[in-house]
Write an enzyme that holds these catalytic residues in place. Structure first.
Site, PDB file in Angstrom:
ATOM      1  N   GLU A  22     -11.962   2.290  -6.820  1.00 21.54           N
ATOM      2  CA  GLU A  22     -12.967   2.148  -5.751  1.00 21.54           C
ATOM      3  C   GLU A  22     -14.081   3.153  -5.953  1.00 21.54           C
ATOM      4  O   GLU A  22     -13.827   4.325  -6.218  1.00 21.54           O
ATOM      5  CB  GLU A  22     -12.290   2.364  -4.390  1.00 21.54           C
ATOM      6  CG  GLU A  22     -13.230   2.222  -3.195  1.00 21.54           C
ATOM      7  CD  GLU A  22     -12.462   2.232  -1.871  1.00 21.54           C
ATOM      8  OE1 GLU A  22     -11.360   1.641  -1.816  1.00 21.54           O
ATOM      9  OE2 GLU A  22     -12.949   2.832  -0.908  1.00 21.54           O
ATOM     10  N   HIS A  37     -12.428  -4.912   0.254  1.00 22.25           N
ATOM     11  CA  HIS A  37     -11.395  -4.341   1.128  1.00 22.25           C
ATOM     12  C   HIS A  37     -11.836  -4.491   2.579  1.00 22.25           C
ATOM     13  O   HIS A  37     -13.006  -4.700   2.875  1.00 22.25           O
ATOM     14  CB  HIS A  37     -11.176  -2.866   0.790  1.00 22.25           C
ATOM     15  CG  HIS A  37     -10.369  -2.671  -0.462  1.00 22.25           C
ATOM     16  ND1 HIS A  37      -9.138  -2.066  -0.470  1.00 22.25           N
ATOM     17  CD2 HIS A  37     -10.624  -3.025  -1.741  1.00 22.25           C
ATOM     18  CE1 HIS A  37      -8.662  -2.049  -1.703  1.00 22.25           C
ATOM     19  NE2 HIS A  37      -9.545  -2.621  -2.503  1.00 22.25           N
ATOM     20  N   GLY A  38     -10.846  -4.359   3.483  1.00 20.89           N
ATOM     21  CA  GLY A  38     -11.175  -4.439   4.900  1.00 20.89           C
ATOM     22  C   GLY A  38     -11.636  -5.827   5.303  1.00 20.89           C
ATOM     23  O   GLY A  38     -12.473  -5.981   6.201  1.00 20.89           O
ATOM     24  N   ASP A  61      -6.769   4.850  -5.919  1.00 17.32           N
ATOM     25  CA  ASP A  61      -7.820   5.172  -4.952  1.00 17.32           C
ATOM     26  C   ASP A  61      -8.146   6.661  -4.950  1.00 17.32           C
ATOM     27  O   ASP A  61      -7.487   7.458  -4.275  1.00 17.32           O
ATOM     28  CB  ASP A  61      -7.387   4.722  -3.556  1.00 17.32           C
ATOM     29  CG  ASP A  61      -8.521   4.845  -2.534  1.00 17.32           C
ATOM     30  OD1 ASP A  61      -9.591   5.380  -2.903  1.00 17.32           O
ATOM     31  OD2 ASP A  61      -8.334   4.412  -1.394  1.00 17.32           O
ATOM     32  N   ASN A  87      -9.011  -8.557   0.000  1.00 15.20           N
ATOM     33  CA  ASN A  87      -7.838  -7.843   0.526  1.00 15.20           C
ATOM     34  C   ASN A  87      -7.769  -7.959   2.048  1.00 15.20           C
ATOM     35  O   ASN A  87      -8.730  -7.613   2.738  1.00 15.20           O
ATOM     36  CB  ASN A  87      -7.927  -6.365   0.175  1.00 15.20           C
ATOM     37  CG  ASN A  87      -7.618  -6.083  -1.284  1.00 15.20           C
ATOM     38  OD1 ASN A  87      -7.563  -6.989  -2.099  1.00 15.20           O
ATOM     39  ND2 ASN A  87      -7.431  -4.825  -1.591  1.00 15.20           N
ATOM     40  N   ASP A  92      -1.187  -0.984  -3.862  1.00 13.71           N
ATOM     41  CA  ASP A  92      -2.523  -0.848  -3.280  1.00 13.71           C
ATOM     42  C   ASP A  92      -2.792   0.569  -2.765  1.00 13.71           C
ATOM     43  O   ASP A  92      -1.906   1.220  -2.204  1.00 13.71           O
ATOM     44  CB  ASP A  92      -2.618  -1.844  -2.114  1.00 13.71           C
ATOM     45  CG  ASP A  92      -4.042  -2.120  -1.703  1.00 13.71           C
ATOM     46  OD1 ASP A  92      -4.938  -2.053  -2.554  1.00 13.71           O
ATOM     47  OD2 ASP A  92      -4.250  -2.416  -0.504  1.00 13.71           O
ATOM     48  N   THR A  96      -4.844  -6.060   8.151  1.00 13.11           N
ATOM     49  CA  THR A  96      -4.805  -5.954   9.609  1.00 13.11           C
ATOM     50  C   THR A  96      -4.686  -7.323  10.294  1.00 13.11           C
ATOM     51  O   THR A  96      -4.014  -7.434  11.327  1.00 13.11           O
ATOM     52  CB  THR A  96      -6.069  -5.222  10.096  1.00 13.11           C
ATOM     53  OG1 THR A  96      -6.110  -3.938   9.456  1.00 13.11           O
ATOM     54  CG2 THR A  96      -6.077  -5.028  11.595  1.00 13.11           C
ATOM     55  N   SER A  98       0.829  -1.202   0.000  1.00  8.36           N
ATOM     56  CA  SER A  98       0.000   0.000   0.000  1.00  8.36           C
ATOM     57  C   SER A  98       0.868   1.258   0.000  1.00  8.36           C
ATOM     58  O   SER A  98       2.047   1.220   0.385  1.00  8.36           O
ATOM     59  CB  SER A  98      -0.919   0.030   1.221  1.00  8.36           C
ATOM     60  OG  SER A  98      -0.149   0.304   2.379  1.00  8.36           O
TER      61      SER A  98
END
Ligand code: G3H
Ligand code: ZN
Length: 291
Positions: free
Chosen positions: A136, A211-212, A106, A233, A84, A236, A50
């Site tokens: 996105e 995402h997330g 993004d 994706n 990313d 975390t 990222s």
């Protein structure tokens, strides 16, 4: 094996009605763990860097990118590199020479018309260089420490008709959609709007990206794939695993000084997380052995 391309991995996953997992890498331990986990599970994987990770690495893309290329080329499963959440055109322009076959541009924080114009320009630039590009529409919240968007806030959900026009007018190869996930969740308690995922999958003729994904329990991940998400994706979850293992190791050994001790347990915890997540997506694609 030779470096794979994200486009090929996503296309193959879509054809098999499966998803490819894309893990965010920050350190060399992340790189090694993601490749080892993918090899254990027998699945292709995407290593993604990222813009925030590049900032952490003193703004330099190449040291981490070269480590990722070297690891990918020695992997027993196909591995692709993806850049990313790119907002910087300077960073975007480094992608091809650094070994990346794809980028996620993004501009989702901008109003629709500006997001479209910026994404269209990025897509034209990327396609002229053979890059696969994801964008996105609707904003997946929780980026850069911001709280997740309220479920009823504008942009908290991607509108299918708007998304269809955005894809057609921007020319992107895949679309990240806002369907109930949020970045940087430390509990796996998110619930997706599966009806919306299905409607988006039925309306768009490009792959959908989630995402997330760290915030989703296994069942939600499997349902997301079943309903039409093709790229998942995850970031975390790796950091939770790594940091938790290192914290435990050091708490038990206050005298420890050799970084290899705690980095080993941190890396192994990430390997386990990668295996668990790719298996939660529905297992390896046809023809690939399970470990
Ligand atoms: O683009 C990266 C992902 O959206 C990672 O999200 O850190 O919440 O898993 P996560
Ligand atoms: Zn993301």
């Amino acid at each position: 094996m030779p470096l794979a391309t994200t486009g090929d991995l996503v296309t193959a996953a879509a054809a098999a009605r499966r998803a490819v997992a894309a893990f965010n890498i920050i350190t060399l331990e992340h790189v090694e763990a993601v490749v080892a986990g993918a090899e254990t599970a027998g699945t292709p994987v995407v290593l993604q860097v990222s813009e925030n990770a590049v900032k952490y690495r003193y703004g330099r893309l190449l040291p981490l990118a070269r480590a990722a290329v070297a690891a990918a080329e020695r992997a027993a499963v196909p591995v692709a590199l993806h850049l990313d959440h790119v907002q910087s055109d300077t960073l975007l322009r480094q992608a091809p020479q650094a070994g990346f076959s794809s980028v996620m541009y993004d501009a989702s924080h901008l109003p629709y018309a500006e997001n479209l114009a910026a994404t269209r320009a990025a897509a034209d630039w990327a396609h002229a260089r053979g890059l696969w590009i994801e964008a996105e529409l609707g904003e997946v919240g929780g980026k850069d420490g911001h709280p997740p968007l309220d479920a009823h806030a504008p942009g908290a959900r991607t509108d299918p008709a708007e998304a269809r026009a955005f894809v057609a007018d921007s020319g992107v190869d895949a679309l990240a959609v806002a369907v109930g996930s949020a970045h940087a969740m430390t509990t796996r308690t998110a619930a997706l709007d599966h009806d919306l995922v299905k409607r988006l999958a039925g309306t768009l003729d490009v792959p959908l990206v989630l995402h997330g994904s760290s915030g989703l329990p296994d069942g939600e991940l499997a349902a997301a794939v079943a309903n039409g998400i093709t790229k998942i994706n995850v970031g975390t979850a790796l950091n939770i695993a790594m940091t938790g293992a290192i914290r435990e190791y050091l708490a038990a050994r206050p005298e420890a000084v050799d970084s290899r001790g705690y980095l080993t347990v941190g890396r192994e915890a990430m390997v386990r997380t990668v295996v668990e997540i790719v298996r939660a997506l529905g297992g390896p694609p046809p023809g690939r052995p399970t470990a």
